[in-house]
Design a protein around this motif. Structure first.
Motif, mmCIF file in Angstrom:
data_model
loop_
_atom_site.group_PDB
_atom_site.id
_atom_site.type_symbol
_atom_site.label_atom_id
_atom_site.label_comp_id
_atom_site.label_asym_id
_atom_site.label_seq_id
_atom_site.Cartn_x
_atom_site.Cartn_y
_atom_site.Cartn_z
ATOM 1 N N PHE A 110 9.457 58.614 35.151
ATOM 2 C CA PHE A 110 10.293 57.992 36.184
ATOM 3 C C PHE A 110 9.633 58.037 37.559
ATOM 4 O O PHE A 110 9.557 57.013 38.260
ATOM 5 N N SER A 141 15.255 65.264 29.794
ATOM 6 C CA SER A 141 15.550 64.347 30.903
ATOM 7 C C SER A 141 14.690 64.678 32.115
ATOM 8 O O SER A 141 14.112 63.780 32.746
ATOM 9 N N THR A 181 13.238 56.828 30.633
ATOM 10 C CA THR A 181 14.084 57.937 31.086
ATOM 11 C C THR A 181 15.564 57.657 30.882
ATOM 12 O O THR A 181 16.265 58.479 30.267
ATOM 13 N N LYS A 233 11.619 62.534 33.618
ATOM 14 C CA LYS A 233 11.705 62.140 35.024
ATOM 15 C C LYS A 233 10.379 62.387 35.729
ATOM 16 O O LYS A 233 9.846 61.520 36.425
ATOM 17 N N TYR A 267 19.336 57.776 38.668
ATOM 18 C CA TYR A 267 18.918 59.101 38.180
ATOM 19 C C TYR A 267 19.727 60.202 38.858
ATOM 20 O O TYR A 267 20.194 61.135 38.194
ATOM 21 N N TRP A 281 21.425 51.207 35.557
ATOM 22 C CA TRP A 281 20.052 51.643 35.777
ATOM 23 C C TRP A 281 19.075 50.856 34.902
ATOM 24 O O TRP A 281 18.035 50.370 35.377
#
Length: 300
Positions: free
Chosen positions: A205, A197, A158, A201, A95, A272
Motif C-alpha cells: 500500500f 493487513s 491490501t 500496508k 486504510y 477503497w
C-alpha cells in the motif's frame, strides 16, 4: 522494541514497574533522537560551509524560497480541485478507517483473553516483533508484485486481503465468544488479520501510494502530498474513532456492535477498491503521457 516489551518490561513484578521500565526506554530513545539530530544537522552545516568556495559565490547563490504551510481549509480546497488527488486521498482515508474498525474489535477480544495487563503487554510486544519480521520478508516480494503484476494489483491487494481475512473473524464473533475456545479462535483470526493487513500496508500500500505522485507536476506533488498527509491520516483516525464512539453509545460496547462495524467496514473497503481501480487508469494514462513527453524532448 517489541522484544524489549515482551522480554523485559512485561516481566516486571507489577504493571507500575513495567511502565517505569517503558518510560526509561522511551526517554532514552528520545534523548538519542535529539543527539543524532544535532550531530546530523551539524555535519550538514559543516559540509555546506566547506563546499562554498568563497563569500562571493555564497552571496550569488540563489536563496531558497520558503515553503508556505497549507492550512486544513487550503488542503481541502486543493484536493477538491483534482480528481486524481481525491482518489489518492480516498485510498489513504480508506486504510485509516478500515484498520481502525477491525483493530479496536481485535484488541477488545485480547483484553477478554488476557485480563492481566502484563500478559496483554507481553502479547502486544511479541505481535509488534512479528509485524516487523513479516514486513521485512514480504517487502522483498512486494517490489516484484508491483513490477510484474502492475500498479493496479499492488494497490488493490491490501483492501482485498483485509476483506477476505475479516470474513472468518466476523463470523466467529457473530457466533459468540463466551466459550474460551471460540474466544481463542477469534483472537487468533484477528491477530492473523491485523498482522497481514499491516504487513501488506507496508509492503504494497505505501509503495503504490507514493508511486501515484510520480506522474504529477511539481506543484501537485508537493501540495497534494502535504494535503493528503494532513487530511487523510487525521480524518482516517479521528473519523474511525468518532464512528466507534457512536456505535458504543448505541450498542453498549464495540463487540455488541460487530454487525454494524462489519457493514461500515465492508462499505469502506468497497469504496477503497473502486477508488484504487479508477486511479489505476488515471495513473497509467499520466505515466504514458509523461513518457511520451520525455521521448519528444529527447528527439529535439
Amino acid at each position: 522494541a517489541g522484544q524489549y516489551i515482551a522480554r523485559f518490561a512485561s516481566q516486571a513484578s507489577d504493571f507500575n514497574s513495567s511502565m517505569h521500565r517503558l518510560t526509561v526506554a522511551v526517554t532514552f530513545a528520545g534523548v538519542m533522537i535529539c543527539v543524532f539530530y544535532h550531530l546530523s544537522t551539524s555535519f550538514i552545516d559543516r559540509e555546506q560551509f566547506n563546499s562554498s568556495s568563497s563569500k562571493d559565490e555564497t552571496a550569488k547563490a540563489p536563496k531558497k524560497k520558503k515553503k508556505s504551510k497549507m492550512s486544513m481549509t487550503d488542503s481541502f480546497k486543493f484536493l477538491v480541485s483534482s480528481q486524481y488527488l481525491r482518489l489518492v486521498f480516498m485510498l489513504v482515508l480508506g486504510y485509516g478507517l478500515s484498520v481502525n474498525f477491525t483493530e479496536i474489535m481485535w484488541k477488545s477480544l485480547l483484553k477478554k483473553k488476557y485480563p492481566d495487563p502484563l500478559e496483554y503487554q507481553r502479547f502486544i510486544g511479541n505481535f509488534s516483533s512479528a509485524v516487523g519480521v513479516a514486513t521485512c520478508v514480504v517487502i522483498l516480494f512486494g517490489v516484484h508484485v508491483i513490477r510484474i503484476l502492475g500498479w493496479r494489483v499492488g494497490a488493490m491487494t491490501t483492501p482485498a486481503l483485509m476483506a477476505v481475512l475479516a470474513i472468518p473473524f466476523f463470523i466467529c464473533i457473530f457466533m459468540g465468544i463466551d466459550n474460551p475456545e471460540r474466544l481463542s479462535i477469534a483472537v487468533a483470526l484477528g491477530t492473523a488479520q491485523s498482522l497481514l493487513s499491516k504487513t501488506s500496508k507496508y509492503a504494497l500500500f505505501d509503495p503504490t501510494t507514493q508511486m501515484a505522485y510520480i506522474p504529477l507536476d511539481e506543484e501537485s506533488k508537493v501540495k497534494g502530498k502535504a494535503a493528503i498527509d494532513v487530511l487523510g491520516s487525521r480524518l482516517g483516525k479521528s473519523g474511525g474513532s468518532l464512528i466507534q464512539q457512536g456505535l458504543v453509545l448505541l450498542f453498549g460496547n464495540i463487540l455488541n456492535a460487530s454487525a454494524a462495524v462489519a457493514v461500515v467496514f465492508y462499505s469502506v473497503l468497497v469504496s477503497w477498491l473502486l477508488a484504487a481501480n479508477k486511479l489505476s487508469g488515471l495513473f497509467i494514462a499520466k505515466t504514458e503521457m509523461q513518457k511520451a513527453d520525455r521521448q519528444g524532448e529527447g528527439k529535439k
